[in-house]
Design a protein around this motif. Structure first.
Motif, mmCIF file in Angstrom:
data_model
loop_
_atom_site.group_PDB
_atom_site.id
_atom_site.type_symbol
_atom_site.label_atom_id
_atom_site.label_comp_id
_atom_site.label_asym_id
_atom_site.label_seq_id
_atom_site.Cartn_x
_atom_site.Cartn_y
_atom_site.Cartn_z
ATOM 1 N N ILE A 1 4.417 7.588 -11.750
ATOM 2 C CA ILE A 1 4.153 7.749 -10.324
ATOM 3 C C ILE A 1 2.670 8.039 -10.152
ATOM 4 N N TYR A 2 1.997 7.263 -9.315
ATOM 5 C CA TYR A 2 0.546 7.384 -9.132
ATOM 6 C C TYR A 2 0.220 7.540 -7.650
ATOM 7 N N TYR A 3 -0.791 8.351 -7.384
ATOM 8 C CA TYR A 3 -1.149 8.705 -6.007
ATOM 9 C C TYR A 3 -2.620 8.397 -5.769
ATOM 10 N N VAL A 4 -2.909 7.668 -4.683
ATOM 11 C CA VAL A 4 -4.295 7.379 -4.311
ATOM 12 C C VAL A 4 -4.454 7.560 -2.807
ATOM 13 N N GLY A 5 -5.724 7.653 -2.391
ATOM 14 C CA GLY A 5 -6.036 7.716 -0.974
ATOM 15 C C GLY A 5 -6.026 6.329 -0.357
ATOM 16 N N PRO A 6 -6.586 6.175 0.850
ATOM 17 C CA PRO A 6 -6.609 4.870 1.516
ATOM 18 C C PRO A 6 -7.235 3.800 0.620
ATOM 19 N N ILE A 7 -6.698 2.591 0.698
ATOM 20 C CA ILE A 7 -7.211 1.476 -0.096
ATOM 21 C C ILE A 7 -8.019 0.545 0.803
ATOM 22 N N ARG A 8 -9.302 0.413 0.492
ATOM 23 C CA ARG A 8 -10.180 -0.513 1.201
ATOM 24 C C ARG A 8 -11.381 -0.793 0.306
ATOM 25 N N GLY A 9 -11.897 -2.024 0.403
ATOM 26 C CA GLY A 9 -13.034 -2.398 -0.421
ATOM 27 C C GLY A 9 -13.486 -3.802 -0.080
ATOM 28 N N ASP A 10 -14.474 -4.286 -0.827
ATOM 29 C CA ASP A 10 -15.056 -5.582 -0.494
ATOM 30 C C ASP A 10 -14.782 -6.655 -1.543
ATOM 31 N N GLY A 11 -13.918 -6.373 -2.505
ATOM 32 C CA GLY A 11 -13.652 -7.339 -3.567
ATOM 33 C C GLY A 11 -12.174 -7.598 -3.749
ATOM 34 N N GLU A 12 -11.887 -8.571 -4.590
ATOM 35 C CA GLU A 12 -10.502 -8.899 -4.898
ATOM 36 C C GLU A 12 -9.840 -7.737 -5.631
ATOM 37 N N LEU A 13 -8.604 -7.435 -5.262
ATOM 38 C CA LEU A 13 -7.873 -6.319 -5.867
ATOM 39 C C LEU A 13 -6.610 -6.841 -6.528
ATOM 40 N N ILE B 1 8.371 7.858 5.015
ATOM 41 C CA ILE B 1 7.466 7.431 3.947
ATOM 42 C C ILE B 1 6.222 8.317 3.855
ATOM 43 N N PRO B 2 5.532 8.649 4.968
ATOM 44 C CA PRO B 2 4.355 9.522 4.856
ATOM 45 C C PRO B 2 4.664 10.868 4.190
ATOM 46 N N ALA B 3 5.809 11.442 4.502
ATOM 47 C CA ALA B 3 6.170 12.726 3.898
ATOM 48 C C ALA B 3 6.412 12.570 2.402
ATOM 49 N N PHE B 4 7.053 11.473 2.000
ATOM 50 C CA PHE B 4 7.294 11.253 0.576
ATOM 51 C C PHE B 4 5.980 11.085 -0.174
ATOM 52 N N VAL B 5 5.065 10.312 0.397
ATOM 53 C CA VAL B 5 3.757 10.123 -0.239
ATOM 54 C C VAL B 5 3.041 11.456 -0.385
ATOM 55 N N ALA B 6 3.009 12.239 0.685
ATOM 56 C CA ALA B 6 2.312 13.525 0.659
ATOM 57 C C ALA B 6 2.899 14.475 -0.374
ATOM 58 N N SER B 7 4.193 14.378 -0.618
ATOM 59 C CA SER B 7 4.844 15.287 -1.574
ATOM 60 C C SER B 7 4.397 15.048 -3.008
ATOM 61 N N HIS B 8 3.747 13.901 -3.265
ATOM 62 C CA HIS B 8 3.305 13.592 -4.623
ATOM 63 C C HIS B 8 1.786 13.663 -4.780
ATOM 64 N N ALA B 9 1.114 14.339 -3.835
ATOM 65 C CA ALA B 9 -0.334 14.487 -3.947
ATOM 66 C C ALA B 9 -0.722 15.207 -5.234
ATOM 67 N N ASP B 10 0.107 16.147 -5.674
ATOM 68 C CA ASP B 10 -0.157 16.875 -6.911
ATOM 69 C C ASP B 10 0.856 16.553 -8.010
ATOM 70 N N ASP B 11 1.999 16.035 -7.624
ATOM 71 C CA ASP B 11 3.067 15.732 -8.581
ATOM 72 C C ASP B 11 3.018 14.243 -8.922
ATOM 73 N N ILE C 1 8.992 8.958 -18.080
ATOM 74 C CA ILE C 1 7.561 9.104 -17.885
ATOM 75 C C ILE C 1 7.086 10.333 -18.636
ATOM 76 N N GLU C 2 5.802 10.628 -18.550
ATOM 77 C CA GLU C 2 5.175 11.596 -19.451
ATOM 78 C C GLU C 2 5.849 12.967 -19.474
ATOM 79 N N ARG C 3 6.287 13.467 -18.308
ATOM 80 C CA ARG C 3 6.790 14.832 -18.284
ATOM 81 C C ARG C 3 8.249 14.945 -18.732
ATOM 82 N N GLY C 4 8.861 13.816 -19.042
ATOM 83 C CA GLY C 4 10.260 13.847 -19.416
ATOM 84 C C GLY C 4 11.165 13.647 -18.239
ATOM 85 N N ASP C 5 10.581 13.511 -17.013
ATOM 86 C CA ASP C 5 11.375 13.212 -15.837
ATOM 87 C C ASP C 5 11.696 11.722 -15.842
ATOM 88 N N THR C 6 12.319 11.258 -14.789
ATOM 89 C CA THR C 6 12.568 9.826 -14.666
ATOM 90 C C THR C 6 12.108 9.354 -13.311
#
Length: 201
Positions: free
Chosen positions: A56-68, A18-28, A195-200
């Motif tokens: 497909i959306y990519y974010v960094g660590p998720i943490r905060g002080d409110g309801e998500l 899973i970590p490798a898959f996530v990292a592969s989409h940092a720019d894609d 999705i936007e680029r015509g991929d699936t």
């Protein structure tokens, strides 16, 4: 003499990286299409609702002080490069009939408050992948309607929980009643959506 098949594909070479898959989409990814910055959910303040259409959306660590709240309006994947550490309620809402979510967490998931994920009548539409190898700490009266894949992690439940779907975990530790309603739909093959680029995805 009879042969008994292994209960699951649990060997080291069988597990999804899973970590490798996530990292592969940092720019894609399709972050730019909805104006999503990778750090949007890192140290967020107050209640936050994030709308995710198909993509497909990519974010960094998720943490905060409110309801998500993640409000899903298409077939979406949210890839988290790090841990999801929650101190307030967390909700995954499937807002449309065709909404689905693949939540892929490179690290670990922990919550000090109740989490509500997915729909009990369609648990296979929400899939949660956890790549970390420590303990998933969940407290409160959590309701999970999803297929949870965390083969290297243990789950520790300090409160009651209800699960619709499936659990693929290293170990389950509980201190309160847990109801698990297995959904055979976990074995189905999903269709893709454009999705936007015509991929699936």
């Amino acid at each position: 003499p009879v042969g008994v098949a292994a209960p699951c594909a649990c060997g080291a070479d069988d597990l999804v990286d899973i970590p490798a898959f996530v990292a592969s989409h940092a720019d894609d990814n399709q972050d730019a299409a909805i104006g999503l910055l990778p750090g949007r959910l890192t140290d967020y303040r107050g209640a936050v609702t994030l709308d995710l259409p198909c993509g497909i959306y990519y974010v960094g660590p998720i943490r905060g002080d409110g309801e998500l709240t993640l409000r899903i309006t298409g077939r979406a994947a949210l890839l988290v490069d790090g841990d999801v550490s929650l101190t307030a309620p967390f909700t995954v809402e499937l807002a449309t009939d065709d909404a689905e979510l693949d939540l892929m967490i490179a690290g670990i998931l922990s919550s000090g408050q109740a989490i509500v994920i997915g729909r009990a009548d369609h648990p296979a539409r929400t899939r949660v992948y956890v790549g970390g190898s420590s303990t998933i700490d969940l407290s409160g009266d959590s309701h999970v309607a999803a297929n949870l894949y965390a083969p290297r992690a243990a789950i520790a439940l300090s409160g009651g929980a209800t699960v619709y779907g499936s659990l693929f975990v290293r170990r389950l530790d509980q201190s309160a009643p847990v109801d698990i309603h297995y959904d055979v739909d976990v074995r189905r093959a999903d269709v893709a959506c454009p999705i936007e680029r015509g991929d699936t995805w």
